[in-house]
Design an enzyme around this catalytic site. Structure first.
Site, PDB file in Angstrom:
ATOM      1  N   ASP A  49       0.779  -1.254   0.000  1.00 26.62           N
ATOM      2  CA  ASP A  49       0.000   0.000   0.000  1.00 26.62           C
ATOM      3  C   ASP A  49       0.812   1.307   0.000  1.00 26.62           C
ATOM      4  O   ASP A  49       1.776   1.425   0.758  1.00 26.62           O
ATOM      5  CB  ASP A  49      -0.860   0.098   1.259  1.00 26.62           C
ATOM      6  CG  ASP A  49      -1.572  -1.183   1.613  1.00 26.62           C
ATOM      7  OD1 ASP A  49      -1.484  -2.141   0.854  1.00 26.62           O
ATOM      8  OD2 ASP A  49      -2.208  -1.199   2.677  1.00 26.62           O
ATOM      9  N   GLU A 231     -10.532  -2.252   4.383  1.00 31.90           N
ATOM     10  CA  GLU A 231      -9.180  -1.779   4.698  1.00 31.90           C
ATOM     11  C   GLU A 231      -8.974  -0.385   4.079  1.00 31.90           C
ATOM     12  O   GLU A 231      -9.727   0.028   3.196  1.00 31.90           O
ATOM     13  CB  GLU A 231      -8.126  -2.724   4.092  1.00 31.90           C
ATOM     14  CG  GLU A 231      -8.208  -4.160   4.577  1.00 31.90           C
ATOM     15  CD  GLU A 231      -7.130  -5.061   3.992  1.00 31.90           C
ATOM     16  OE1 GLU A 231      -6.583  -5.862   4.747  1.00 31.90           O
ATOM     17  OE2 GLU A 231      -6.826  -4.983   2.793  1.00 31.90           O
TER      18      GLU A 231
HETATM   19  C1  FRU Z   1      -3.912  -3.644   2.745  1.00 28.00           C
HETATM   20  C2  FRU Z   1      -3.277  -4.084   4.052  1.00 28.00           C
HETATM   21  C3  FRU Z   1      -3.637  -3.114   5.163  1.00 28.00           C
HETATM   22  C4  FRU Z   1      -2.522  -3.319   6.135  1.00 28.00           C
HETATM   23  C5  FRU Z   1      -1.342  -3.554   5.229  1.00 28.00           C
HETATM   24  C6  FRU Z   1      -0.338  -4.527   5.765  1.00 28.00           C
HETATM   25  O1  FRU Z   1      -3.242  -4.059   1.617  1.00 28.00           O
HETATM   26  O2  FRU Z   1      -3.695  -5.399   4.357  1.00 28.00           O
HETATM   27  O3  FRU Z   1      -4.922  -3.317   5.683  1.00 28.00           O
HETATM   28  O4  FRU Z   1      -2.338  -2.225   6.972  1.00 28.00           O
HETATM   29  O5  FRU Z   1      -1.858  -4.059   4.023  1.00 28.00           O
HETATM   30  O6  FRU Z   1       0.811  -4.565   4.968  1.00 28.00           O
END
Ligand code: FRU
Length: 499
Positions: A49, A231
């Site tokens: 992300d 998320e």
């Molecule tokens: C989304 C996610 C988030 C989390 C991160 C962990 O892609 O699962 O929810 O904070 O990636 O790397």
């Protein structure tokens, strides 16, 4: 003496050859097979992300989920890169490392201009990162309280960070998925609003100082797509016809329109406490398989610039690249449009793309003829009367990707069934579709084409699709078929690594 001179000469030659080799190594870094030439990708190792995107002192900061010891997901850090034009990025040292409270999961960053946090010193505006601490031990022990929200601040424009000694600032009440805080300044009430993903809904919190958070409301338990965990949300205002509306982005994994992870959005009103959607339809920022965890930069004024992770959790750990894994989409400008009474969010490539247009002339293509395709390019197609459109990118191995519009189904599509390496994960191969939102006769399509991806922006960004691919030889031919009146312009773009 003679011998000494000879030894010195040999040493000089050896040094010169070492310097040349080192330069070669640096140059070949961004030239590997499948390496994006228009999109941000890390020099090496794993990313997911985009995080902490904030615009400050004429610089766009991009932090990202980063695992510096491998090319698969691992203990998360925040990597850091900066740009002044949204295309040319400079990678900086890692910003945040895991600590005793856990890994550094996704979150946001703000410029605390009024020093509400008290972290500012000597008149310096602090940049503040608000992120999720994910405690892997607590996760293993099944405590349900292993994700908590924490702060770090920087007084040197994001280069070095100090974690707040009062962390975590928002403790988990017992919700397994309690993460990805996106914080914005709500000027009308002089307070910060945090939009947090809390398993199957969004929870809004507010704080005057970024430290003392109070719950305001929940949204979404019975609205929107729920094929997976919610998320990485985002909440921001956009103007349309002199009116302010609020857009809520909610990323979801799995349960996307073409399988796996994707970004849904809602348009409505926000009063500092509660978000009220204008309707309950499920809509997606990008209908392709390969945009996820997309959110916007903070501190950009009325402009809203969006960036997503350009892959899908279904296969992000398996895509066939060697030195690094995964990249970001190109930055996109968001706007609101009203279409048949519906409020829609449109995305288009940011205007800064003009800075990477190559000096070579723009070429007009004739329908159905085959042309050479530059290594990276922008293709603009328009028509007064929309019919079937088929754009084919191909190579001499017979591998291809087709992108276009199917009139009968009234859908745009990306087909990567024959695109080369597809067997690393079974859901990768496929034809992916998206609705058309306008019934206008005329249509326009912009395609941004890189070594390993195509992004489609149709009808001024009302329908967007992103697809990645891994051909065994770069696609170097293009043809566009459809009605005779098609206007097709091919613009070569320059690699962001050449400068
Ligand atoms: C989304 C996610 C988030 C989390 C991160 C962990 O892609 O699962 O929810 O904070 O990636 O790397």
């Amino acid at each position: 003496m003679k011998n000494n001179l000879r030894i010195l000469a040999i040493q000089v030659l050896m040094l010169a050859s070492f310097v040349c080799k080192a330069q070669d190594a640096v140059q070949s870094v961004y030239k590997e097979e499948h390496r994006p030439q228009l999109h941000f990708s890390p020099k090496a190792h794993w990313i997911n992300d985009p995080n902490g995107m904030v615009y400050f002192n004429n610089t766009y900061h991009l932090f990202y989920q980063y695992y510096p010891n491998g090319t698969i997901w691992g203990p998360m850090h925040w990597g850091h890169a900066t740009s002044t034009d949204l295309f040319h990025w400079k990678e900086l040292p890692i910003a945040l490392y895991p600590d005793s409270l856990g890994y550094i999961f996704s979150g946001s960053a703000v410029a605390d201009v009024n020093n509400t946090s008290g972290f500012g010193k000597g008149g310096k505006i602090p940049l503040i990162a608000i992120f999720t601490h994910h405690d892997p031990k607590g996760e293993k022990e099944n405590t349900d309280k292993f994700q908590n929200q924490s702060l770090a601040y920087s007084l040197d424009e994001g280069v070095t960070w100090t974690k707040y000694n009062g962390n975590p600032v928002l403790k988990n009440p017992g919700i397994r998925d309690f993460r990805d805080p996106k914080v914005m300044w709500y000027a009308a009430e002089k307070k910060w609003v945090m939009t947090l993903a809390t398993k199957d809904r969004i929870t809004f919190y507010s704080a005057p100082d970024l430290k003392t958070w109070k719950k305001e409301s929940e949204f979404g338990l019975t609205i929107g797509a729920h094929g997976g965990v919610w998320e990485c949300p985002d909440l921001f205002p956009l103007q349309l016809g002199g009116k302010t509306y609020w857009v809520l982005l909610v990323n979801l994994n799995p349960g996307g329109p073409n399988g796996g992870s994707a970004t849904q959005y809602f348009v409505g009103q926000f009063d500092g406490k509660t978000f009220t959607p204008a309707d309950t339809k499920t809509r997606w920022i990008d209908y392709g398989p390969d945009e996820y965890a997309g959110v916007t930069w903070s501190n950009t004024g009325v402009r809203k610039i969006f960036l997503g992770w350009m892959t899908n959790w279904s296969y992000a750990n398996q895509v066939p690249t060697v030195a690094w894994r995964n990249a970001m989409t190109i930055p996109r400008e968001l706007s609101l449009k009203k279409m048949n009474g519906q409020l829609l969010v449109a995305s288009t490539p940011v205007k800064e793309i003009k800075n990477i247009v190559a000096a070579t002339p723009v070429i007009s293509l004739n329908p159905s003829q085959v042309y050479n395709l530059p290594a990276q390019s922008e293709l603009k197609i328009s028509t007064a009367q929309i019919q079937d459109i088929v754009v084919t990118f191909s190579n001499a191995n017979g591998e291809r990707v087709t992108v276009g519009y199917d009139k009968q189904a009234n859908q745009y599509y990306i087909d990567r069934t024959q695109s080369g390496k597809t067997d690393f994960q079974k859901s990768f191969k496929g034809r992916f579709v998206a609705p058309r939102f306008t019934s206008a006769n005329n249509a326009d399509i912009t395609l941004v084409v890189d070594a390993a991806s195509v992004e489609l922006f149709a009808d001024n960004g009302l329908t967007v699709m992103t697809g990645i691919y891994f051909p065994n030889a770069t696609f170097n031919k293009v043809s566009v078929s459809g009605s005779k009146d098609l206007k097709i312009k091919l613009t070569e773009l320059t690699s962001i690594h050449n400068r």
